[in-house]
Design an enzyme around this catalytic site. Structure first.
Site, PDB file in Angstrom:
ATOM      1  N   ARG A  15       0.807  -1.218   0.000  1.00 24.74           N
ATOM      2  CA  ARG A  15       0.000   0.000   0.000  1.00 24.74           C
ATOM      3  C   ARG A  15       0.847   1.278   0.000  1.00 24.74           C
ATOM      4  O   ARG A  15       0.339   2.365  -0.182  1.00 24.74           O
ATOM      5  CB  ARG A  15      -0.966  -0.004   1.204  1.00 24.74           C
ATOM      6  CG  ARG A  15      -2.150  -0.942   0.982  1.00 24.74           C
ATOM      7  CD  ARG A  15      -2.915  -1.195   2.276  1.00 24.74           C
ATOM      8  NE  ARG A  15      -2.238  -2.157   3.132  1.00 24.74           N
ATOM      9  CZ  ARG A  15      -2.685  -2.535   4.328  1.00 24.74           C
ATOM     10  NH1 ARG A  15      -3.788  -2.007   4.820  1.00 24.74           N
ATOM     11  NH2 ARG A  15      -2.020  -3.420   5.046  1.00 24.74           N
ATOM     12  N   GLU A 163      -9.918 -11.792  12.363  1.00 22.06           N
ATOM     13  CA  GLU A 163      -9.487 -10.795  11.372  1.00 22.06           C
ATOM     14  C   GLU A 163     -10.690 -10.236  10.624  1.00 22.06           C
ATOM     15  O   GLU A 163     -11.709 -10.913  10.465  1.00 22.06           O
ATOM     16  CB  GLU A 163      -8.513 -11.446  10.385  1.00 22.06           C
ATOM     17  CG  GLU A 163      -7.174 -11.786  11.009  1.00 22.06           C
ATOM     18  CD  GLU A 163      -6.513 -10.588  11.661  1.00 22.06           C
ATOM     19  OE1 GLU A 163      -6.178  -9.614  10.956  1.00 22.06           O
ATOM     20  OE2 GLU A 163      -6.344 -10.596  12.897  1.00 22.06           O
ATOM     21  N   ASN A 178      -7.404  -5.429  17.921  1.00 23.72           N
ATOM     22  CA  ASN A 178      -6.098  -5.980  18.255  1.00 23.72           C
ATOM     23  C   ASN A 178      -5.010  -4.988  17.834  1.00 23.72           C
ATOM     24  O   ASN A 178      -4.914  -4.615  16.678  1.00 23.72           O
ATOM     25  CB  ASN A 178      -5.928  -7.305  17.495  1.00 23.72           C
ATOM     26  CG  ASN A 178      -4.516  -7.860  17.619  1.00 23.72           C
ATOM     27  OD1 ASN A 178      -3.811  -7.567  18.575  1.00 23.72           O
ATOM     28  ND2 ASN A 178      -4.131  -8.670  16.643  1.00 23.72           N
TER      29      ASN A 178
HETATM   30  C1  UD1 Z   1      -2.424  -7.252  11.858  1.00 19.09           C
HETATM   31  C2  UD1 Z   1      -3.203  -8.228  12.739  1.00 19.09           C
HETATM   32  C3  UD1 Z   1      -4.508  -7.564  13.177  1.00 19.09           C
HETATM   33  C4  UD1 Z   1      -4.213  -6.270  13.896  1.00 19.09           C
HETATM   34  C5  UD1 Z   1      -3.323  -5.360  13.062  1.00 19.09           C
HETATM   35  C6  UD1 Z   1      -2.834  -4.196  13.903  1.00 19.09           C
HETATM   36  C7  UD1 Z   1      -2.678 -10.531  12.048  1.00 19.09           C
HETATM   37  C8  UD1 Z   1      -3.142 -11.717  11.306  1.00 19.09           C
HETATM   38  N1  UD1 Z   1      -3.469  -9.457  12.024  1.00 19.09           N
HETATM   39  O1  UD1 Z   1      -3.165  -6.997  10.668  1.00 19.09           O
HETATM   40  O2  UD1 Z   1      -5.234  -8.440  14.034  1.00 19.09           O
HETATM   41  O3  UD1 Z   1      -5.419  -5.619  14.223  1.00 19.09           O
HETATM   42  O4  UD1 Z   1      -2.164  -6.052  12.589  1.00 19.09           O
HETATM   43  O5  UD1 Z   1      -2.093  -3.291  13.164  1.00 19.09           O
HETATM   44  O6  UD1 Z   1      -1.640 -10.597  12.689  1.00 19.09           O
HETATM   45  N2  UD1 Z   1       4.405  -9.591   8.328  1.00 19.09           N
HETATM   46  C9  UD1 Z   1       5.457 -10.463   8.163  1.00 19.09           C
HETATM   47  N3  UD1 Z   1       5.271 -11.603   7.444  1.00 19.09           N
HETATM   48  C10 UD1 Z   1       4.077 -11.935   6.875  1.00 19.09           C
HETATM   49  C11 UD1 Z   1       3.011 -11.029   7.041  1.00 19.09           C
HETATM   50  C12 UD1 Z   1       3.192  -9.885   7.785  1.00 19.09           C
HETATM   51  O7  UD1 Z   1       6.555 -10.206   8.660  1.00 19.09           O
HETATM   52  O8  UD1 Z   1       4.002 -12.984   6.248  1.00 19.09           O
HETATM   53  C13 UD1 Z   1       4.607  -8.362   9.094  1.00 19.09           C
HETATM   54  C14 UD1 Z   1       4.393  -7.094   8.310  1.00 19.09           C
HETATM   55  O9  UD1 Z   1       5.624  -6.605   7.782  1.00 19.09           O
HETATM   56  C15 UD1 Z   1       3.842  -6.135   9.346  1.00 19.09           C
HETATM   57  C16 UD1 Z   1       3.165  -7.032  10.359  1.00 19.09           C
HETATM   58  O10 UD1 Z   1       3.639  -8.335  10.135  1.00 19.09           O
HETATM   59  O11 UD1 Z   1       4.861  -5.397  10.000  1.00 19.09           O
HETATM   60  C17 UD1 Z   1       1.635  -7.001  10.272  1.00 19.09           C
HETATM   61  O12 UD1 Z   1       1.238  -7.425   8.987  1.00 19.09           O
HETATM   62  P1  UD1 Z   1       0.066  -6.690   8.222  1.00 19.09           P
HETATM   63  O13 UD1 Z   1      -0.141  -7.388   6.931  1.00 19.09           O
HETATM   64  O14 UD1 Z   1       0.309  -5.226   8.181  1.00 19.09           O
HETATM   65  O15 UD1 Z   1      -1.167  -7.057   9.186  1.00 19.09           O
HETATM   66  P2  UD1 Z   1      -2.532  -6.294   9.336  1.00 19.09           P
HETATM   67  O16 UD1 Z   1      -3.430  -6.639   8.219  1.00 19.09           O
HETATM   68  O17 UD1 Z   1      -2.266  -4.855   9.583  1.00 19.09           O
HETATM   69 CA    CA Z   2      -0.394  -3.358   9.420  1.00 19.95          CA
END
Ligand code: UD1
Ligand code: CA
Length: 463
Positions: A15, A163, A178
């Site tokens: 994004r 989620e 969360n």
């Molecule tokens: C996540 C949470 C959600 C919460 C929100 C808060 C999960 C499934 N969901 O959603 O409950 O309300 O954050 O901001 O955890 N990342 C990795 N590897 C991956 C995927 C993600 O390292 O395979 C890292 C991303 O770089 C990021 C973080 O994890 O820093 C969160 O991932 P993101 O996709 O932004 O999750 P949200 O949809 O925001």
């Molecule tokens: Ca996020």
């Protein structure tokens, strides 16, 4: 009890619409990922693992010296990312608290991290999760408590985190979100990770599923609600990056004002997280202070100053100045329109005035470079005056050379000092001179074409 930290930073950051990794975008001079890392450090968590993708070398460089990294081979979700961290050498066999946070959340504070850790220990919980309430919770994971669908403000035990994409209508109406900040018991976390599946709307392994899995085995999960939802804001887009920058600016500026700094216009003061300001410093409008910059008591900075890694003493006036890695000692004045480059050092009471550029040079105690000068690779003694328009010719096209000027010397206006050259103490240099040889102490030197005055020349030439 020992505490380790995990910061997730392997996500794609689509994004942001950028060719650069999201977590390396800077806020007030510090990369995004370093904000949660610094908060963990400030909370006393020294063992930190940052999870990066296979192309994460740049991120590893950014956190070098503060955290180690673990590689998540494929972006299979936050649960999979935590698995990569827990399997890394730094955490193998670790027992104790594991604080888990996301690398795109720069507003998290060390106080909140401490609260998560303390609550987990006090409650002997398998997991403590920080939650916050929003009027418009769309997009966040929802906290489902035992009484979420009955009570106005549910306070029951947490049963699951759902989620957005997996939420049914009833769950989507829940306003408690969360934050993505957790403290786990290391052993409970390992047990939960082994059971997480990708059977959900996004086909991802969600760390949030750990909550329901721990509950099923009778372990305790505690939700800690924060009063300050701003702290939980994530940066997923450039609009959110600007919002987070504003929020951190407000937080940092407020702390400085509370500690005795005057700001004419806090909205127009941009101060990095490592900057140190003593009491009774005044910041006028448009001031940017970044990196390891510090300012001593009673100094006035601005308007229109940008200082990077620059040390300013007490009682200085720094007006419309740009400085990088410079030192401005007590009582010195700079600007308006001074440019201090790396290694510029103004000693006590010295002055670098208007349209003056100084690089890798010392200007001695009480010495003045008031107008239109370039001083490079020079050492200038105490009580020296450099006349307007004078410069050091320090570069011969291939190499840089040094200029030395002794105490008490007066350099007339428009003097070229062709380096390498030494000008002694108490010397007087006539205006317009080009100095190419060393000058002994107390000499007068004039090095310019002799002036000719031809009387009556004009009328004769008009004939
Ligand atoms: C996540 C949470 C959600 C919460 C929100 C808060 C999960 C499934 N969901 O959603 O409950 O309300 O954050 O901001 O955890 N990342 C990795 N590897 C991956 C995927 C993600 O390292 O395979 C890292 C991303 O770089 C990021 C973080 O994890 O820093 C969160 O991932 P993101 O996709 O932004 O999750 P949200 O949809 O925001
Ligand atoms: Ca996020």
């Amino acid at each position: 009890m020992e505490t380790a930290g995990i910061v997730l930073a392997a996500g794609a950051g689509t994004r942001m619409k950028s060719k650069h990794p999201k977590v390396l975008f800077e806020i007030l001079g510090r990369p995004l990922v370093m904000w949660p890392v610094s908060a963990l450090k400030a909370a006393g968590v020294d063992d930190i693992t940052v999870v990066v993708g296979p192309d994460g070398d740049e991120i590893a460089n950014a956190v070098d010296g503060f955290a180690s990294t673990a590689v998540q081979q494929e972006k299979l979700g936050t649960g999979d990312a935590v698995k990569a961290a827990i399997a890394a050498p730094a955490l193998r066999g670790f027992q104790g608290n594991v604080v888990l946070v996301y690398g795109d959340c720069p507003l998290l504070t060390d106080a909140t991290i401490r609260r998560l850790i303390d609550t987990r220990i006090q409650e002997d919980a398998a997991c403590v999760v920080l939650t916050f309430r929003l009027e418009e919770p769309f997009g966040y994971g929802r906290i489902i408590r035992e009484d979420s669908f009955d009570a106005d403000i549910p306070t029951g035990d947490v049963v699951a985190i759902v989620e957005q994409k997996d939420a049914d209508e009833r769950q989507a109406r829940v306003r408690e979100c969360n934050s993505g900040f957790y403290c786990f018991d290391a052993q409970a976390l390992r047990e939960a990770l082994a059971k997480i599946t990708n059977d959900n709307a996004q086909g991802e392994y969600y760390i949030t599923d750990a909550v329901a899995l721990l509950r099923e085995t009778g372990r305790k999960v505690v939700a800690l609600e924060t009063e300050d939802p701003e702290e939980c804001a994530g940066v997923n887009s450039r609009v959110q990056l600007a919002e987070a920058t504003r929020a951190l600016q407000r937080r940092i500026n407020r702390a400085h004002m509370e500690a005795g700094v005057t700001m004419l216009s806090p909205d127009l003061a941009w101060i990095g997280p490592e900057v140190a300001l003593e009491r009774d410093v005044t910041l006028l409008q448009n001031v940017t202070l970044m990196g390891a910059t510090s300012v001593g008591e009673d100094s006035i900075i601005g308007p229109d100053a940008r200082l990077f890694d620059t040390v300013v003493g007490k009682g200085c006036t720094v007006d419309e100045t740009i400085a990088y890695e410079a030192r401005i000692d007590d009582g010195a004045t700079t600007g308006p329109r001074a440019y201090l480059r790396p290694g510029a050092h103004l000693c006590e009471g010295a002055k670098a005035g208007t349209h003056v550029e100084i690089k890798k040079s010392t200007v001695g105690v009480g010495s003045k470079v008031p107008h239109l000068s370039y001083i490079g690779d020079a050492t200038i003694g105490a009580g020296v005056n450099i006349g307007a328009g004078s410069i050091t010719c320090n570069y011969d096209g291939a190499r840089k050379h040094a200029t030395h000027i002794g105490d008490g010397t007066f350099v007339g206006s428009d003097t070229m000092m062709v380096a390498p050259v030494n000008i002694g103490e108490d010397v007087v240099v006539g205006a317009g001179s080009v100095i190419t040889t060393d000058i002994p102490d107390e000499a007068l030197v004039i090095a310019r074409a002799r002036e000719r005055v031809i009387e009556h020349w004009v009328p004769e030439h008009r004939k």
